[in-house]
Design an enzyme around this catalytic site. Structure first.
Site, PDB file in Angstrom:
ATOM      1  N   GLU A 136     -21.368  -1.408  40.610  1.00  0.00           N
ATOM      2  CA  GLU A 136     -22.452  -2.144  39.956  1.00  0.00           C
ATOM      3  C   GLU A 136     -21.895  -3.419  39.341  1.00  0.00           C
ATOM      4  OE1 GLU A 136     -25.486   0.159  37.916  1.00  0.00           O
ATOM      5  OE2 GLU A 136     -25.301  -1.164  36.175  1.00  0.00           O
ATOM      6  N   ASP A 174     -23.347  -6.264  36.631  1.00  0.00           N
ATOM      7  CA  ASP A 174     -24.462  -6.385  35.678  1.00  0.00           C
ATOM      8  C   ASP A 174     -24.494  -7.701  34.927  1.00  0.00           C
ATOM      9  OD1 ASP A 174     -25.209  -3.748  36.123  1.00  0.00           O
ATOM     10  OD2 ASP A 174     -24.111  -2.964  34.415  1.00  0.00           O
ATOM     11  N   GLU A 181     -26.860  -8.417  31.625  1.00  0.00           N
ATOM     12  CA  GLU A 181     -27.845  -7.849  30.700  1.00  0.00           C
ATOM     13  C   GLU A 181     -28.041  -8.837  29.553  1.00  0.00           C
ATOM     14  OE1 GLU A 181     -27.551  -3.079  30.830  1.00  0.00           O
ATOM     15  OE2 GLU A 181     -25.741  -4.070  30.091  1.00  0.00           O
ATOM     16  N   ASN A 215     -21.036  -6.408  32.924  1.00  0.00           N
ATOM     17  CA  ASN A 215     -20.281  -5.173  33.100  1.00  0.00           C
ATOM     18  C   ASN A 215     -20.035  -4.976  34.591  1.00  0.00           C
ATOM     19  OD1 ASN A 215     -18.940  -2.816  32.500  1.00  0.00           O
ATOM     20  ND2 ASN A 215     -20.754  -1.657  31.881  1.00  0.00           N
ATOM     21  N   ASP A 232     -17.440   0.734  31.914  1.00  0.00           N
ATOM     22  CA  ASP A 232     -16.904   0.464  30.571  1.00  0.00           C
ATOM     23  C   ASP A 232     -16.066  -0.804  30.545  1.00  0.00           C
ATOM     24  OD1 ASP A 232     -18.132   2.814  29.632  1.00  0.00           O
ATOM     25  OD2 ASP A 232     -16.385   4.006  30.226  1.00  0.00           O
TER      26      ASP A 232
END
Length: 286
Positions: free
Chosen positions: A102, A104, A106, A121, A129
């Protein structure tokens, strides 16, 4: 102009159209609603959309196809005013539970007058993490800005208006996981995250300001669509694998250092309580 020249020009134009056809032209053509269709409104004939969050629901959409390497970008105008507790996300995801990849973006809402924070991320081979947070240096609710994810064999680059804010290099040779095996779809959601999004959850959503709206346009995906030609992802002639995209240019590197020196507010690599010994990718540089 001779007949042969006219034919050549016609074939060239057809080739351009065919290439452009591989890139999303509008929402209806290349995306589907995944969550709360009543909260997504198409604008300008599907070339732009409005996402809504209210006490009843958020919403989301996803690309019809997955992609294996390439570049994805969208222009987004975020929630204006008091947007504390809201999360607007734009990301790529392998849609696999056990071993997830993934990438990301956000966007974490704010109390009026405070900077908007963008959290990035990365999940590689199921390991995440890897959060970093940057305060944007402009008001992302006043106008559209371009947010881009470049993903190739060499690195992943997150950019805001062509300014790199995050680089994750392919260092598999040093035993560092890199997302390369699984294709990923393109997703976006608008949702309530007031247990963590703004000042670690201290600032809650003010529902008296609802509904909240975010706007998207200029959807652009250029990559190896899956299903598609099996050898596309490994083709070194894809433009996103070219020498100009294998590392940051000197100008991009200068902008990247500027962002990190002036606007970064959290980096998992320097979170000593969480990682007494920084993970190995933290020493990879740019």
């Amino acid at each position: 102009m001779g007949h042969t020249t006219i034919l050549s020009l016609a074939f060239f134009i057809l080739a351009l159209v065919a290439f452009a056809g591989a890139r999303p032209a509008n929402f209806l053509q290349d995306f589907r609603i995944t969550w709360a269709g009543t909260h997504i409104k198409q604008l300008q004939g599907g070339s732009a959309i409005q996402l809504m969050l209210d006490p009843s629901s958020g919403c989301g959409f996803a690309s019809n196809k997955q992609y294996h390497y390439g570049r994805v970008s969208m222009k987004i105008k975020l929630i204006p005013g008091d947007s504390a507790g809201t999360v607007t996300a734009f990301y790529m995801n392998s849609d696999t539970d056990a071993v997830r990849d993934e990438l990301d973006f956000e966007f974490l809402g704010n109390r009026s007058g405070q900077p908007y924070t963008v959290q990035t991320n990365i999940y590689a081979h199921g390991k995440g993490d890897r959060e970093q947070r940057v305060n944007l240096w402009f008001d992302p609710a006043a106008d559209y800005h371009t947010y881009t994810i470049l993903w190739n064999h060499f690195h992943v680059v997150f950019s805001v208006d062509d300014v790199p804010i995050r680089v994750y290099k392919n260092n598999e040779g040093r035993g560092i996981p890199y997302p390369k095996v699984q294709p990923m779809g393109v997703y976006s959601t608008l949702w309530e995250g007031d247990d963590w999004a703004t000042r670690g959850g201290l600032e809650k959503i003010d529902w008296s300001k609802a509904p909240f709206y975010a706007y998207y346009k200029d959807f652009d995906i250029e990559g190896c669509a899956v299903p598609g030609p099996a050898n596309c992802a490994s083709n070194p002639n894809n433009w996103w694998e070219g020498s100009a995209y294998r590392q940051l240019s000197p100008e991009q590197a200068r902008k990247y250092r500027w962002v990190r020196a002036n606007h970064m507010i959290y980096d998992y690599c320097t979170d000593k309580p969480r990682y007494p010994v920084p993970p190995p990718e933290c020493f990879a540089g740019i």
